[in-house]
Motif scaffolding. Structure first.
Motif, short mmCIF file in Angstrom:
data_model
loop_
_atom_site.label_atom_id
_atom_site.label_comp_id
_atom_site.label_asym_id
_atom_site.label_seq_id
_atom_site.Cartn_x
_atom_site.Cartn_y
_atom_site.Cartn_z
N PHE A 184 1.07 -1.07 -0.03
CA PHE A 184 -0.03 0.09 0.12
C PHE A 184 0.91 1.02 -0.54
CE2 PHE A 184 -2.88 -3.27 1.85
CZ PHE A 184 -3.77 -3.31 1.86
N HIS A 185 2.25 1.12 0.22
CA HIS A 185 3.28 2.01 -0.06
C HIS A 185 2.13 3.24 1.50
CE1 HIS A 185 4.69 0.86 -2.92
NE2 HIS A 185 3.65 0.45 -3.49
N THR A 186 2.23 2.77 2.41
CA THR A 186 1.42 2.78 3.55
C THR A 186 2.75 4.00 4.40
OG1 THR A 186 -0.15 2.11 3.88
CG2 THR A 186 0.00 3.32 5.56
N THR A 187 2.51 5.27 4.77
CA THR A 187 3.56 5.70 5.62
C THR A 187 3.11 4.80 7.04
OG1 THR A 187 3.42 7.91 4.57
CG2 THR A 187 3.98 8.01 6.68
N ILE A 188 4.48 4.58 7.92
CA ILE A 188 4.26 3.76 8.99
C ILE A 188 4.98 4.52 9.92
CG2 ILE A 188 4.86 1.86 10.21
CD1 ILE A 188 4.08 0.90 7.52
N ILE A 189 4.66 5.09 11.46
CA ILE A 189 5.00 5.41 11.90
C ILE A 189 4.70 4.36 13.66
CG2 ILE A 189 5.71 6.82 14.18
CD1 ILE A 189 4.40 9.47 12.82
N LEU A 190 6.91 3.77 13.63
CA LEU A 190 6.46 2.68 14.70
C LEU A 190 7.46 3.39 15.83
CD1 LEU A 190 6.37 -1.15 15.20
CD2 LEU A 190 8.36 -0.73 13.86
N SER A 191 7.10 2.23 16.99
CA SER A 191 8.00 2.97 18.30
C SER A 191 7.94 1.35 18.98
CB SER A 191 6.58 3.40 19.79
OG SER A 191 5.42 2.70 19.74
N THR A 192 9.06 1.08 18.99
CA THR A 192 9.89 -0.39 19.98
C THR A 192 10.72 0.42 20.90
OG1 THR A 192 10.11 -2.28 19.46
CG2 THR A 192 11.30 -0.18 17.89
N HIS A 193 11.05 -0.65 21.69
CA HIS A 193 12.63 -0.90 22.67
C HIS A 193 12.88 -1.58 22.34
CE1 HIS A 193 9.61 -3.38 25.34
NE2 HIS A 193 10.88 -4.08 24.78
N ASP A 194 12.84 -2.80 21.21
CA ASP A 194 13.30 -3.42 20.76
C ASP A 194 14.39 -3.41 19.27
OD1 ASP A 194 14.65 -5.91 19.22
OD2 ASP A 194 12.78 -7.45 19.52
N MET A 195 15.90 -3.63 19.48
CA MET A 195 17.19 -2.74 18.70
C MET A 195 17.05 -3.53 17.85
SD MET A 195 18.16 -0.05 21.04
CE MET A 195 16.33 -0.23 21.40
N ILE A 196 16.93 -4.75 17.92
CA ILE A 196 17.25 -5.24 16.49
C ILE A 196 15.55 -5.35 15.82
CG2 ILE A 196 17.49 -7.72 15.80
CD1 ILE A 196 19.50 -6.72 17.15
N GLN A 197 14.81 -5.47 16.02
CA GLN A 197 13.45 -4.85 15.25
C GLN A 197 13.23 -3.91 14.96
OE1 GLN A 197 9.04 -3.66 17.12
NE2 GLN A 197 8.51 -6.18 17.23
N GLY A 198 14.14 -2.61 15.68
CA GLY A 198 14.31 -1.24 15.16
C GLY A 198 15.39 -1.46 13.30
N GLN A 199 16.52 -2.21 13.51
CA GLN A 199 16.59 -2.34 12.65
C GLN A 199 16.64 -3.14 11.45
OE1 GLN A 199 21.16 -3.08 13.29
NE2 GLN A 199 20.77 -3.60 15.71
N ARG A 200 15.63 -3.70 11.86
CA ARG A 200 14.58 -4.87 10.66
C ARG A 200 13.55 -4.11 10.28
NH1 ARG A 200 14.77 -9.60 14.87
NH2 ARG A 200 12.75 -8.45 15.71
#
Length: 361
Positions: A184-200
């Motif tokens: 969908f080419h959706t703009t996504i804002i994601l919060s996380t405290h998982d460092m690896i998830q942030g990199q992925r």
């Protein structure tokens, strides 16, 4: 798409969010990382217009969101937010997904089509008639995402969407986020405290600490070139040591740290006090047996293992060189080298793998 300027959120005399300036670009996955209580959820709720800032401005596609209720409602209908703990209605999965469309007055035939499409995307078509309250945590989170998707938002906000999930469901949700973004080419804002998830997942990352945005950049910027020690420690850099630049020849410098000398790439001038940041995965280990091994790695130090701690499929090995240096090795490598506390080893670090910043302390 989103521009935030001088945003504050206060509770009494305490700043929950402090002087936030930020821009989220159309079509990107923008990830907020930070410790618990740093202000991630507060910022996301304000972006979604659920809460109001104490001061500052938020613009959505150039429109000031501090507008009439009618304008704010029209903006909100272009966004959708999924919370950390999904809540479902005591009705069917399909009924949950359809809820937002019914609220918007969408025709029944159109609702059915959109609900089926959303459930296909999240892989829950086979559970459309199941009571949503009987689902697992991971399935409930997918229902929540489908409920957001069915409204076809331009901006999807996800507040720690995998915080309460096991690794299997976490991987499933991450793959779903990628599919949504690609399809969908959706703009996504994601919060996380998982460092690896942030990199992925991230295209760009913002680090938030104590209610302030302390660094924004690419994965490479945040994880390999942190701007200060607090950020470095948060993103998994154990080895932070102070040194003095002894010489610098065209950016190739020698820095003394106690009795050791590191070769690094930096523009810092001789005599400058600096801090060296070394990621554990950049440190290789070899068993010390006589002279130092011949290698292209510039920095080789002989030391003694003082601690070994399991870290998932890896082991964090701390070596004493007069200062502690941490290496991240696989369990197989550890077994092959027969590593153990008290063993003498050689640690190797490439000059290009050491991040240097002037020491402000």
């Amino acid at each position: 798409m989103i521009r935030i300027s001088g945003l504050f959120r206060r509770a009494g005399t305490r700043n929950i969010l402090d002087a936030i300036d930020l821009e989220i670009r159309p079509g990107e996955i923008f990830t907020l990382i930070g410790p618990s209580g740093s202000g991630k959820t507060s910022l996301l709720r304000i972006i979604d217009l659920l809460d109001n800032p104490t001061a500052g401005k938020i613009f959505f596609d150039g429109t000031d969101t501090a507008a009439t209720n009618q304008i704010r409602l029209s903006i909100r209908r272009r966004m959708a937010m999924v919370f950390q703990k999904p809540s479902v209605l005591n009705t069917t999965v399909a009924g949950n997904v359809a809820f937002g469309l019914k609220f918007r007055g969408v025709e029944k035939i159109e609702i059915g089509t959109r609900v089926r499409e959303a459930l296909d995307i999240v892989g829950l078509s086979h559970l459309s008639d199941r009571r949503a309250v009987t689902l697992s945590g991971g399935e409930m989170q997918r229902v929540a995402i489908a409920r957001a998707l069915v409204t076809r938002p331009e901006l999807l906000i996800l507040d720690e969407p995998t915080a309460n999930l096991d690794p299997v469901n976490t991987e499933m949700i991450e793959n779903l986020i990628r599919r949504i973004h690609q399809h969908f080419h959706t703009t996504i804002i994601l919060s996380t405290h998982d460092m690896i998830q942030g990199q992925r997942l991230a295209d760009r990352i913002a680090v938030i600490m104590g209610g302030r945005i302390v660094q924004v950049g690419s994965i490479q910027d945040i994880f390999y070139h942190p701007q200060n020690k607090d950020i470095a420690r948060f993103v998994g850099i154990d080895t932070i040591v102070k040194g003095i630049v002894e010489s610098n020849d065209g950016g190739h410098a020698k820095i003394s740290v106690g009795t050791a000398v590191f070769e690094v790439i930096t523009s810092s001038k001789p005599g400058t006090p600096v801090s060296l940041f070394i990621r554990p995965e950049e440190v290789t280990l070899a068993v010390k047996d006589g002279d130092l091994p011949k290698t292209s790695v510039r920095n080789q130090l002989a030391g003694t293992i003082i601690k070994m701690v399991p870290f998932g499929p890896f082991i964090r090995v701390t070596i004493d060189f007069g200062f502690p240096l941490t290496s991240l090795v696989t369990r197989r490598s550890s077994d092959e080298l027969s590593l153990g506390v008290g063993m003498a080893v050689i640690a190797g670090v490439k000059a290009t793998a050491i991040h240097v910043i002037p020491d402000s302390e």
